[in-house]
Design an enzyme around this catalytic site. Structure first.
Site, PDB file in Angstrom:
ATOM      1  CG  ASN A  26      37.119  50.294  54.211  1.00 47.60           C
ATOM      2  OD1 ASN A  26      36.162  49.537  54.373  1.00 47.60           O
ATOM      3  ND2 ASN A  26      37.406  50.844  53.054  1.00 47.60           N
ATOM      4  NE  ARG A  66      27.816  50.685  50.746  1.00 49.31           N
ATOM      5  CZ  ARG A  66      28.889  51.058  50.049  1.00 49.31           C
ATOM      6  NH1 ARG A  66      29.048  52.319  49.691  1.00 49.31           N
ATOM      7  NH2 ARG A  66      29.801  50.198  49.707  1.00 49.31           N
ATOM      8  N   PRO A 103      30.933  40.852  60.625  1.00 43.38           N
ATOM      9  CG  PRO A 103      31.045  41.853  62.748  1.00 43.38           C
ATOM     10  CD  PRO A 103      30.436  40.681  62.001  1.00 43.38           C
ATOM     11  CB  ALA A 104      36.253  43.544  59.364  1.00 48.42           C
ATOM     12  CD  GLU A 110      29.229  47.641  46.121  1.00 52.66           C
ATOM     13  OE1 GLU A 110      30.171  48.281  45.614  1.00 52.66           O
ATOM     14  OE2 GLU A 110      28.060  47.762  45.743  1.00 52.66           O
ATOM     15  CG  LEU A 111      34.562  42.673  44.759  1.00 54.03           C
ATOM     16  CD1 LEU A 111      34.859  41.640  43.688  1.00 54.03           C
ATOM     17  CD2 LEU A 111      34.461  42.003  46.127  1.00 54.03           C
ATOM     18  NE  ARG A 134      35.245  59.617  51.489  1.00 53.23           N
ATOM     19  CZ  ARG A 134      34.244  58.755  51.544  1.00 53.23           C
ATOM     20  NH1 ARG A 134      33.314  58.882  52.442  1.00 53.23           N
ATOM     21  NH2 ARG A 134      34.146  57.775  50.683  1.00 53.23           N
ATOM     22  CB  CYS A 158      36.726  50.779  48.131  1.00 51.67           C
ATOM     23  SG  CYS A 158      35.126  51.456  48.548  1.00 51.67           S
ATOM     24  CB  SER A 189      30.013  57.905  49.153  1.00 52.30           C
ATOM     25  OG  SER A 189      31.174  57.206  48.777  1.00 52.30           O
TER      26      SER A 189
HETATM   27  P1  NAD Z   1      39.084  41.487  53.082  1.00 49.03           P
HETATM   28  O1  NAD Z   1      38.601  40.970  51.790  1.00 49.03           O
HETATM   29  O2  NAD Z   1      40.347  40.958  53.622  1.00 49.03           O
HETATM   30  O3  NAD Z   1      37.996  41.236  54.223  1.00 49.03           O
HETATM   31  C1  NAD Z   1      36.670  41.664  54.082  1.00 49.03           C
HETATM   32  C2  NAD Z   1      35.776  40.774  54.929  1.00 49.03           C
HETATM   33  O4  NAD Z   1      35.862  39.453  54.423  1.00 49.03           O
HETATM   34  C3  NAD Z   1      36.163  40.701  56.394  1.00 49.03           C
HETATM   35  O5  NAD Z   1      34.987  40.613  57.157  1.00 49.03           O
HETATM   36  C4  NAD Z   1      36.936  39.401  56.490  1.00 49.03           C
HETATM   37  O6  NAD Z   1      36.890  38.803  57.758  1.00 49.03           O
HETATM   38  C5  NAD Z   1      36.180  38.552  55.484  1.00 49.03           C
HETATM   39  N1  NAD Z   1      36.961  37.451  54.922  1.00 49.03           N
HETATM   40  C6  NAD Z   1      38.284  37.417  54.660  1.00 49.03           C
HETATM   41  N2  NAD Z   1      38.613  36.229  54.121  1.00 49.03           N
HETATM   42  C7  NAD Z   1      37.453  35.501  54.042  1.00 49.03           C
HETATM   43  C8  NAD Z   1      37.141  34.201  53.566  1.00 49.03           C
HETATM   44  N3  NAD Z   1      38.075  33.401  53.074  1.00 49.03           N
HETATM   45  N4  NAD Z   1      35.852  33.802  53.620  1.00 49.03           N
HETATM   46  C9  NAD Z   1      34.887  34.608  54.125  1.00 49.03           C
HETATM   47  N5  NAD Z   1      35.135  35.842  54.595  1.00 49.03           N
HETATM   48  C10 NAD Z   1      36.403  36.283  54.544  1.00 49.03           C
HETATM   49  O7  NAD Z   1      39.112  43.071  52.921  1.00 49.03           O
HETATM   50  P2  NAD Z   1      39.515  44.163  54.002  1.00 49.03           P
HETATM   51  O8  NAD Z   1      40.993  44.181  54.096  1.00 49.03           O
HETATM   52  O9  NAD Z   1      38.729  43.982  55.254  1.00 49.03           O
HETATM   53  O10 NAD Z   1      38.952  45.490  53.319  1.00 49.03           O
HETATM   54  C11 NAD Z   1      39.660  46.204  52.382  1.00 49.03           C
HETATM   55  C12 NAD Z   1      39.163  45.896  50.985  1.00 49.03           C
HETATM   56  O11 NAD Z   1      37.759  46.164  50.913  1.00 49.03           O
HETATM   57  C13 NAD Z   1      39.782  46.777  49.957  1.00 49.03           C
HETATM   58  O12 NAD Z   1      40.139  46.018  48.827  1.00 49.03           O
HETATM   59  C14 NAD Z   1      38.677  47.766  49.601  1.00 49.03           C
HETATM   60  O13 NAD Z   1      38.776  48.324  48.321  1.00 49.03           O
HETATM   61  C15 NAD Z   1      37.480  46.915  49.738  1.00 49.03           C
HETATM   62  N6  NAD Z   1      36.289  47.761  49.934  1.00 49.03           N
HETATM   63  C16 NAD Z   1      35.412  47.861  48.896  1.00 49.03           C
HETATM   64  C17 NAD Z   1      34.296  48.679  49.011  1.00 49.03           C
HETATM   65  C18 NAD Z   1      33.312  48.805  47.894  1.00 49.03           C
HETATM   66  O14 NAD Z   1      32.207  49.249  48.151  1.00 49.03           O
HETATM   67  N7  NAD Z   1      33.644  48.437  46.675  1.00 49.03           N
HETATM   68  C19 NAD Z   1      34.077  49.383  50.201  1.00 49.03           C
HETATM   69  C20 NAD Z   1      34.996  49.257  51.243  1.00 49.03           C
HETATM   70  C21 NAD Z   1      36.104  48.422  51.086  1.00 49.03           C
END
Ligand code: NAD
Length: 491
Positions: free
Chosen positions: A166, A174, A190-191, A265-266, A293, A299, A456
């Protein structure tokens, strides 16, 4: 490369210039297996480009390279690390237009949001360039008078960063900024939706002379399989993860085996409280920013609007006016202010939240109907008359959907705001300073915005409490996530 019919030539040229290999040991290279995976355009679902798909053997090569780079990087003069980060900042700023367009291509979101992210994301490189030369210790005498205490900080060791789609640049900088400033090599996964921005950033670091092995980028279509052996490796000292609480919890379990340091950071579920004495125009402006935004895919996004019953209609109708003016279209198209969601899964999840909320008694005031056709477009949507404890208020919506509930007393507002397992961001609008302090202190949240819809800031510690995570990024706190504290006793 399969080109989409609607992609402007400038987008194709940019895609043709982006590295697509894995960045390991200071060079871009194909996956050892030769595998690739597709990065798609959320505006059409079409393939934008194919990138190398890391396997376990590539992750292992990145680890060897990072381990090999550690001693020399840790021993580098802080000023030298600082100057590399500063040069990377300058180059990202110079290429700001390309970074912004690249993010709009792979993430889908509107170009103005991408421009904001380039500015925000690059700032972490400048900030940590400045922090690299300010890693201080302390020297003191024991209270008994029988010893001297020297406290110093050392780089943690090899770090692994796993980042979400995202904010493809900022969620990387960061982590990369403080790790490099501290003297720790970092491997970034990265994602899979948005690897291009991170590859373009690796290219920047390569060009400014970062030594091989200090930064690696290993995009992959099978994250769990590739990250597990890395986490299992006792030479990995630190995991910094940004993503969903579900995945974070799993990684914490894996990290426990080697007692690795973690930053998590969840997910969030930010409440946005509007009291009866608030400046409603200001509250609506803040609400719009806090909700829209990044098209709602943030998040820190306001997930629940809790509005005093006396001002609820004024607030809601004004927010509807503002959200109704958003221009839906591909993120990279001129004039677009609301791009598509990132993928089918996000689209289905946002659409299901709205259907679910309506089933729970919500009233649709704006939008609410998924847009048919190619791409993952969902319109700006406002729902009201939502019971404050309805199931829709418990999950992260992650889309352009504002959910409005009402309250009548401060206690009721605070208890509704805290009725979630998350605790990342919260927002309050009031003109009463006493209330602003009182409510800020009572909110179970790592960050609170008072009469501000965007919180932020590179200079502030970003992070959550409860199931929103552990650790802080940014501010003077951020670098300590990549440093260990050592105490040396002298007689
Ligand atoms: P996600 O947890 O599905 O994926 C995040 C990352 O983890 C990706 O790179 C993905 O490939 C990897 N991943 C997924 N499964 C994995 C596994 N089993 N083992 C290792 N890596 C794995 O999240 P998303 O859908 O990409 O992002 C959205 C989430 O991120 C939302 O919940 C959002 O709130 C959170 N987020 C939090 C913050 C923060 O700073 N607190 C900032 C941005 C996004």
């Amino acid at each position: 490369m399969t080109e989409t019919a609607i992609l402007p030539a400038a987008c194709r040229d940019l895609l043709d210039s982006v590295p697509t290999g894995l960045f390991i040991d200071g060079r871009f290279r194909p996956a050892q297996s030769g595998a690739t995976f597709a990065v798609s355009d959320p505006a059409s679902g079409d393939t934008l480009i194919e990138v190398a798909d890391a396997g376990v053997e590539d992750a292992s090569a990145a680890m060897e390279s990072a381990v090999g780079a550690f001693d020399a990087w840790a021993a580098t003069a802080p000023r030298e690390r600082s100057e590399i980060l500063r040069a990377a900042f300058d180059l990202v700023r110079k290429r700001a237009d390309d970074f912004a367009l690249l993010m709009s291509l792979e993430l889908g979101r509107a170009l103005p949001d991408s421009v904001n992210e380039v500015n925000y994301g690059a700032e972490f490189l400048r900030w940590f360039a400045e922090e690299a030369v300010r890693i201080n210790g302390r020297y003191t005498t024991s209270p008994s008078g029988n010893g001297r205490i020297l406290v110093t900080h050392q780089p943690v060791g090899v770090a692994l960063a796993i980042t979400p789609w995202n904010f493809p640049l900022a969620m990387g900088t960061r982590k990369i900024g403080p790790a490099l400033a501290a003297g720790a090599p970092i491997i970034v996964k990265p994602a899979e939706e948005t690897p291009l921005t991170m590859l373009a950033l690796a290219q920047v670091f390569d060009e400014v002379g970062l030594p091989p092995g200090v930064l690696s980028v290993i995009q992959t279509s099978h994250a769990a399989q590739v990250s597990a052996p890395l986490i299992d490796d006792p030479r990995l000292a630190k995991i910094s993860f940004t993503g969903s609480t579900e995945v974070g919890r799993m990684l914490l379990g894996q990290a426990a085996q080697n007692v690795q340091r973690t930053s998590m950071e969840l997910g969030g579920n930010a409440p946005f409280l509007v009291f009866e004495d608030a400046d409603i125009d200001l509250a609506v402006q803040g609400a719009f920013l806090a909700k829209m935004r990044n098209g709602g895919e943030a998040c820190t996004a306001a997930n629940r609007f809790l509005v005093h019953a006396d001002v609820a209609e004024e607030f809601t109708s004004s927010l509807m006016d503002k959200m109704g003016q958003l221009q839906v279209g591909p993120g990279y198209a001129e004039g677009t202010t609301l791009g598509p969601l990132v993928n089918q899964q996000q689209f289905d999840s946002v659409a299901a939240s709205v259907v679910g909320a309506v089933g729970e008694g919500a009233r649709i005031r704006l939008g609410g109907e998924a847009i048919e056709g190619a791409g993952y477009f969902y319109p700006a949507t406002v729902l009201d008359e939502v019971p404050a404890d309805a199931p829709v208020t418990q999950a992260e919506i992650f889309g352009p959907v504002a959910v409005v509930s009402t309250f009548t007393t401060e206690d009721e507002a605070v208890s509704a705001a805290n009725a979630t397992e998350f605790g990342l961001a919260a927002y309050i609008y009031t003109r009463d300073v006493d209330r602003a302090f009182r409510v800020s202190e009572r909110l179970e949240s790592g960050m609170v915005g008072v009469n501000r819809g965007v919180i932020s800031d590179v200079a502030a510690p970003f992070g959550g409490v409860k199931q929103s995570g552990l650790g802080r990024e940014g501010g003077s706190e951020g670098i300590y996530e990549y440093l260990t504290t050592k105490y040396i006793a002298f007689t």
